[in-house]
Design a protein around this motif. Structure first.
Motif, PDB file in Angstrom:
ATOM      1  N   UNK A  57       0.822  -1.212   0.000  1.00 33.05           N
ATOM      2  CA  UNK A  57       0.000   0.000   0.000  1.00 33.05           C
ATOM      3  C   UNK A  57       0.856   1.261   0.000  1.00 33.05           C
ATOM      4  N   UNK A  58       2.157   1.125   0.312  1.00 32.11           N
ATOM      5  CA  UNK A  58       3.044   2.281   0.307  1.00 32.11           C
ATOM      6  C   UNK A  58       3.910   2.371  -0.928  1.00 32.11           C
ATOM      7  N   UNK A  87       5.293   6.015  16.753  1.00 31.70           N
ATOM      8  CA  UNK A  87       6.231   7.071  16.383  1.00 31.70           C
ATOM      9  C   UNK A  87       5.945   7.641  15.003  1.00 31.70           C
ATOM     10  N   UNK A  88       5.590   6.767  14.081  1.00 37.03           N
ATOM     11  CA  UNK A  88       5.364   7.240  12.703  1.00 37.03           C
ATOM     12  C   UNK A  88       3.903   7.149  12.288  1.00 37.03           C
ATOM     13  N   UNK A  94       4.105   8.795   4.048  1.00 44.64           N
ATOM     14  CA  UNK A  94       3.541   7.470   3.847  1.00 44.64           C
ATOM     15  C   UNK A  94       2.081   7.508   3.455  1.00 44.64           C
ATOM     16  N   UNK A  95       1.309   8.369   4.112  1.00 43.34           N
ATOM     17  CA  UNK A  95      -0.119   8.476   3.808  1.00 43.34           C
ATOM     18  C   UNK A  95      -0.337   9.005   2.387  1.00 43.34           C
ATOM     19  N   UNK A 100      -1.816   7.745  -3.369  1.00 44.04           N
ATOM     20  CA  UNK A 100      -1.470   7.674  -4.792  1.00 44.04           C
ATOM     21  C   UNK A 100      -1.478   6.223  -5.284  1.00 44.04           C
ATOM     22  N   UNK A 101      -1.003   5.297  -4.432  1.00 44.61           N
ATOM     23  CA  UNK A 101      -1.033   3.881  -4.804  1.00 44.61           C
ATOM     24  C   UNK A 101      -2.466   3.393  -4.967  1.00 44.61           C
ATOM     25  N   UNK A 102      -3.358   3.838  -4.095  1.00 43.94           N
ATOM     26  CA  UNK A 102      -4.768   3.465  -4.217  1.00 43.94           C
ATOM     27  C   UNK A 102      -5.346   3.960  -5.534  1.00 43.94           C
TER      28      UNK A 102
END
Length: 224
Positions: A57-58, A87-88, A94-95, A100-102
Motif C-alpha cells: 500500500x506504500x 512514532x510514525x 507514507x499516507x 497515490x497507490x490506491x
C-alpha cells in the motif's frame, strides 16, 4: 511459498466467529493489494472485522495500516478510550504515497496487467520444469508466488509437513545462486525446508518476463 486460501474454509471461520461474538482478523500484510481490489477479502468474498496491511500500500515507502468495522475502530482515540499511537503513525509522506497507490490500483488496466504477467511467468516456469524433467512447480496468486523444487504434486504443497519432506533445499540454493549470476533476484530463506515467497511489480514489462524465462531456462539446464 504462496498458499491460496480456501473460500469455503474462510466462510466457515467467518460463521463461527459471528456466532460466538469473536473478532475475525485478516493479516493482509503480504497479500494486500497484490491482486484484485479488495485484496484477499474481496477476492474470496469473506470480510473480517479487522485487517492489517503494509508493504504494497506504500509502493516502497514504509507504511502499515489497521482498519475495520466502525464499531471497533471508534473505540480507539481520539473517538474512544483506547490509546493507539506510534512514532510514525499518520506520517504524511507514507499516507500521501498510499493514497497515490490506491489511485493507481483503481485504474481498470492495473490488475489486468498483473494477472497477464502472472500467467506468463508462472506458466512459463512450470513449462520449463516439464521441459527439463526437473521435479517441481510454481504456485502463485496475483503478484506473489513460490517455487517448489522437488515437489511434484501441486495438490499437496499446502501441507507443510509434506512439503518439508520433499522440498529440495540444495536445488533451490543452486537456482538462486545461478539466478544472481544472471542478474535475477529471488528471495532466499537460507536452509528453510520450504520455498520463499517471491513477487513481481507493475513495473515489470513483457520484455522483462521474457528475459527472465530465458535466463531460468539456462539455469535449469545447469540444474539438470
Amino acid at each position: 511459498g504462496c498458499f491460496a486460501g480456501i473460500r469455503e474454509y474462510l466462510q466457515q471461520v467467518r460463521e463461527i466467529c459471528t456466532k460466538n461474538g469473536i473478532i475475525l482478523i485478516f493479516d493482509e500484510v503480504i497479500c494486500g493489494m497484490r491482486f484484485r481490489p479488495g485484496s484477499a477479502q474481496g477476492y474470496y468474498g469473506v470480510y473480517p472485522d479487522l485487517s492489517t496491511f503494509a508493504k504494497a500500500i506504500g509502493g516502497g515507502i514504509p507504511i502499515a495500516l489497521v482498519g475495520g468495522k466502525s464499531e471497533i475502530m471508534d473505540t480507539f482515540n481520539p473517538n474512544g478510550p483506547v490509546v493507539c499511537s506510534g512514532t510514525t503513525s499518520g506520517t504524511q509522506m507514507g499516507v500521501r504515497v498510499g493514497l497515490e497507490c490506491l489511485n493507481m490500483v483503481s485504474e481498470p488496466w492495473f490488475f489486468d496487467q498483473i494477472e497477464k504477467t502472472a500467467d506468463t511467468l508462472y506458466g512459463g516456469i512450470n513449462d520449463l520444469f516439464e521441459k527439463h524433467g526437473i521435479p517441481g512447480h510454481v504456485r502463485g496468486l496475483g503478484a506473489r508466488f513460490g517455487i517448489y523444487f522437488g515437489c511434484d504434486d501441486p495438490n499437496t504443497d499446502f501441507d507443510l509437513r509434506q512439503t518439508m519432506k520433499t522440498y529440495d533445499v540444495e536445488m533451490s540454493k543452486k537456482f538462486i545462486a545461478g539466478a544472481l549470476e544472471r542478474g535475477l533476484y529471488f528471495h532466499y530463506y537460507g536452509d528453510a525446508p520450504y520455498p520463499a515467497h517471491c513477487g513481481f511489480s507493475i513495473q515489470h514489462t513483457t520484455e522483462d518476463i521474457a528475459v527472465t524465462l530465458e535466463r531460468i531456462d539456462d539455469i535449469f539446464k545447469t540444474l539438470k
